[in-house]
Enzyme design. Sequence first.
Site, PDB file in Angstrom:
ATOM      1  N   GLU A  17      43.799  15.076 -23.251  1.00  0.00           N
ATOM      2  CA  GLU A  17      43.918  16.035 -22.145  1.00  0.00           C
ATOM      3  C   GLU A  17      42.558  16.393 -21.554  1.00  0.00           C
ATOM      4  O   GLU A  17      41.590  16.572 -22.277  1.00  0.00           O
ATOM      5  CB  GLU A  17      44.597  17.312 -22.655  1.00  0.00           C
ATOM      6  CG  GLU A  17      44.788  18.370 -21.591  1.00  0.00           C
ATOM      7  CD  GLU A  17      45.873  19.336 -21.964  1.00  0.00           C
ATOM      8  OE1 GLU A  17      46.992  18.888 -22.296  1.00  0.00           O
ATOM      9  OE2 GLU A  17      45.616  20.551 -21.930  1.00  0.00           O
ATOM     10  N   THR A  48      45.217  19.200 -16.579  1.00  0.00           N
ATOM     11  CA  THR A  48      45.811  20.534 -16.496  1.00  0.00           C
ATOM     12  C   THR A  48      45.746  21.085 -15.066  1.00  0.00           C
ATOM     13  O   THR A  48      45.099  20.516 -14.188  1.00  0.00           O
ATOM     14  CB  THR A  48      45.140  21.528 -17.469  1.00  0.00           C
ATOM     15  OG1 THR A  48      43.797  21.729 -17.047  1.00  0.00           O
ATOM     16  CG2 THR A  48      45.169  21.010 -18.898  1.00  0.00           C
ATOM     17  N   ARG A 107      55.727  26.963 -16.329  1.00  0.00           N
ATOM     18  CA  ARG A 107      55.793  28.237 -15.619  1.00  0.00           C
ATOM     19  C   ARG A 107      54.385  28.706 -15.288  1.00  0.00           C
ATOM     20  O   ARG A 107      54.105  29.183 -14.201  1.00  0.00           O
ATOM     21  CB  ARG A 107      56.492  29.285 -16.503  1.00  0.00           C
ATOM     22  CG  ARG A 107      56.700  30.601 -15.771  1.00  0.00           C
ATOM     23  CD  ARG A 107      57.018  31.732 -16.713  1.00  0.00           C
ATOM     24  NE  ARG A 107      55.850  32.105 -17.498  1.00  0.00           N
ATOM     25  CZ  ARG A 107      55.827  33.083 -18.370  1.00  0.00           C
ATOM     26  NH1 ARG A 107      56.919  33.786 -18.599  1.00  0.00           N
ATOM     27  NH2 ARG A 107      54.727  33.366 -19.046  1.00  0.00           N
ATOM     28  N   GLN A 174      52.634  23.238 -27.926  1.00  0.00           N
ATOM     29  CA  GLN A 174      51.431  24.057 -28.002  1.00  0.00           C
ATOM     30  C   GLN A 174      50.660  23.628 -29.255  1.00  0.00           C
ATOM     31  O   GLN A 174      51.243  23.069 -30.188  1.00  0.00           O
ATOM     32  CB  GLN A 174      51.863  25.539 -28.117  1.00  0.00           C
ATOM     33  CG  GLN A 174      50.753  26.546 -28.237  1.00  0.00           C
ATOM     34  CD  GLN A 174      49.816  26.522 -27.044  1.00  0.00           C
ATOM     35  OE1 GLN A 174      48.996  25.604 -26.942  1.00  0.00           O
ATOM     36  NE2 GLN A 174      49.933  27.487 -26.153  1.00  0.00           N
TER      37      GLN A 174
HETATM   38  P1  FAD Z   1      58.888  28.761 -19.810  1.00  0.00           P
HETATM   39  O1  FAD Z   1      59.503  27.565 -20.377  1.00  0.00           O
HETATM   40  O2  FAD Z   1      59.431  29.298 -18.544  1.00  0.00           O
HETATM   41  O3  FAD Z   1      58.922  29.915 -20.931  1.00  0.00           O
HETATM   42  C1  FAD Z   1      58.186  31.109 -20.762  1.00  0.00           C
HETATM   43  C2  FAD Z   1      58.855  32.237 -21.531  1.00  0.00           C
HETATM   44  O4  FAD Z   1      60.082  32.585 -20.896  1.00  0.00           O
HETATM   45  C3  FAD Z   1      59.226  31.878 -22.976  1.00  0.00           C
HETATM   46  O5  FAD Z   1      59.023  33.020 -23.766  1.00  0.00           O
HETATM   47  C4  FAD Z   1      60.699  31.543 -22.884  1.00  0.00           C
HETATM   48  O6  FAD Z   1      61.379  31.765 -24.120  1.00  0.00           O
HETATM   49  C5  FAD Z   1      61.164  32.523 -21.816  1.00  0.00           C
HETATM   50  N1  FAD Z   1      62.341  32.077 -21.069  1.00  0.00           N
HETATM   51  C6  FAD Z   1      62.573  30.861 -20.551  1.00  0.00           C
HETATM   52  N2  FAD Z   1      63.740  30.857 -19.883  1.00  0.00           N
HETATM   53  C7  FAD Z   1      64.256  32.105 -19.974  1.00  0.00           C
HETATM   54  C8  FAD Z   1      65.431  32.744 -19.493  1.00  0.00           C
HETATM   55  N3  FAD Z   1      66.342  32.068 -18.772  1.00  0.00           N
HETATM   56  N4  FAD Z   1      65.626  34.061 -19.778  1.00  0.00           N
HETATM   57  C9  FAD Z   1      64.724  34.760 -20.508  1.00  0.00           C
HETATM   58  N5  FAD Z   1      63.580  34.213 -20.998  1.00  0.00           N
HETATM   59  C10 FAD Z   1      63.355  32.904 -20.733  1.00  0.00           C
HETATM   60  N6  FAD Z   1      49.232  26.731 -18.228  1.00  0.00           N
HETATM   61  C11 FAD Z   1      48.609  26.484 -17.040  1.00  0.00           C
HETATM   62  O7  FAD Z   1      48.416  27.424 -16.266  1.00  0.00           O
HETATM   63  N7  FAD Z   1      48.179  25.234 -16.703  1.00  0.00           N
HETATM   64  C12 FAD Z   1      48.370  24.163 -17.513  1.00  0.00           C
HETATM   65  O8  FAD Z   1      47.971  23.042 -17.187  1.00  0.00           O
HETATM   66  C13 FAD Z   1      49.037  24.371 -18.763  1.00  0.00           C
HETATM   67  N8  FAD Z   1      49.300  23.342 -19.600  1.00  0.00           N
HETATM   68  C14 FAD Z   1      50.025  23.547 -20.744  1.00  0.00           C
HETATM   69  C15 FAD Z   1      50.361  22.462 -21.555  1.00  0.00           C
HETATM   70  C16 FAD Z   1      51.086  22.646 -22.734  1.00  0.00           C
HETATM   71  C17 FAD Z   1      51.470  21.458 -23.577  1.00  0.00           C
HETATM   72  C18 FAD Z   1      51.464  23.965 -23.125  1.00  0.00           C
HETATM   73  C19 FAD Z   1      52.215  24.183 -24.410  1.00  0.00           C
HETATM   74  C20 FAD Z   1      51.150  25.056 -22.326  1.00  0.00           C
HETATM   75  C21 FAD Z   1      50.436  24.867 -21.121  1.00  0.00           C
HETATM   76  N9  FAD Z   1      50.125  25.930 -20.269  1.00  0.00           N
HETATM   77  C22 FAD Z   1      49.458  25.704 -19.088  1.00  0.00           C
HETATM   78  C23 FAD Z   1      50.451  27.312 -20.654  1.00  0.00           C
HETATM   79  C24 FAD Z   1      51.836  27.758 -20.122  1.00  0.00           C
HETATM   80  O9  FAD Z   1      51.819  27.807 -18.715  1.00  0.00           O
HETATM   81  C25 FAD Z   1      52.115  29.140 -20.716  1.00  0.00           C
HETATM   82  O10 FAD Z   1      52.303  29.065 -22.094  1.00  0.00           O
HETATM   83  C26 FAD Z   1      53.209  29.941 -20.037  1.00  0.00           C
HETATM   84  O11 FAD Z   1      53.122  31.291 -20.502  1.00  0.00           O
HETATM   85  C27 FAD Z   1      54.623  29.452 -20.325  1.00  0.00           C
HETATM   86  O12 FAD Z   1      54.891  28.302 -19.658  1.00  0.00           O
HETATM   87  P2  FAD Z   1      56.259  27.464 -19.963  1.00  0.00           P
HETATM   88  O13 FAD Z   1      56.277  26.365 -18.995  1.00  0.00           O
HETATM   89  O14 FAD Z   1      56.343  27.154 -21.401  1.00  0.00           O
HETATM   90  O15 FAD Z   1      57.323  28.592 -19.572  1.00  0.00           O
END
Ligand code: FAD
Length: 286
Positions: A17, A48, A107, A174
């Site tokens: 990455e 990213t 997200r 993560q």
């Molecule tokens: P989601 O999948 O939407 O989950 C977020 C939260 O919402 C979780 O607690 C989940 O349980 C909850 N949730 C989901 N759906 C619902 C629902 N229907 N009702 C209630 N709760 C719900 N961030 C960046 O800004 N740029 C990057 O390039 C980046 N790369 C990443 C790469 C990896 C491999 C990882 C693991 C994380 C990365 N992140 C990055 C961080 C990530 O954006 C954050 O962790 C963010 O807070 C959550 O993103 P997500 O896509 O997992 O969200």
Amino acid sequence: MKISEILKQDKVTLSFEVFPPKTNSTYESVAQATQEIAALHPDFMSVTYGAGGGTSEHTVHIASDLKTQYDVTVLAHLSCVSSTREQVALMLQQLRQHGIENVLALRGDIPEGGCVAHDYRYASELVREIKAQGDFCIGGACYPEGHVESVNKTEDILHLKEKVDAGCDFLTTQMFFDNNIFYNFLYRVREKGIQVPIIAGIMPITNAKQVERAIKMSGANMPERFRAIVDRFGNNPAAMKQAGVIYATEQVIDLIANGINHIHIYTMNKPEVAAGIQASLSEILK
Ligand code: FAD
């Protein structure tokens, strides 16, 4: 190439990455580091995306350079919580124009004070939208120790299932520092019917300052064995880097030995870290 095709092959895959520059003035040094990492020929590289959209342009540029100049399969991250639907559509269009076929649909972290754009609440909405367009291979993020905002791991896995059902082709975890946590997570997600490939994300901690940041960002548990390394070598940058790379490499070897074939290294624009881990796995990756 689509990452889903790479993950179907019966072999161990190693991906690295990189993150784009936050300012124009650092573009060249970041581009140089990403080129050096590309020269190691990983199975793919991920780039990213700045949560506020600040580095979004650079994500496309770096990803496109990697693809066109180094023929690397690229995974472009895309976060949605601070974006409008129009901004997301534009970004997807740019990725498509540059021949980038893989998107990690996220997200993003909610900025302090809340988000300006309110078109998306969860990554699953972005996944569904990209899936409807039909042409991208879509990845999603997952959290072996539970996402920091989630009420508990069970709820988090239920939401993960919704995200996968919306159209994820694979997941990347993560960072975690204790493989048993990952094995336990894998058991629980498979039990809930999540069947897509899961890539294990490993972060080599190469300096003491990174430890606190990593724990804060990820909520990851730091095993005593690793704390002892930081206590002993934290004040000696060269020794800390060496020990951190060895610790991460041992995690990777244990994962592969236990049948986990897909490993993603959070190389953080450090070619020497990527090269060190890859060299220690040279026979294992054959
Ligand atoms: P989601 O999948 O939407 O989950 C977020 C939260 O919402 C979780 O607690 C989940 O349980 C909850 N949730 C989901 N759906 C619902 C629902 N229907 N009702 C209630 N709760 C719900 N961030 C960046 O800004 N740029 C990057 O390039 C980046 N790369 C990443 C790469 C990896 C491999 C990882 C693991 C994380 C990365 N992140 C990055 C961080 C990530 O954006 C954050 O962790 C963010 O807070 C959550 O993103 P997500 O896509 O997992 O969200």
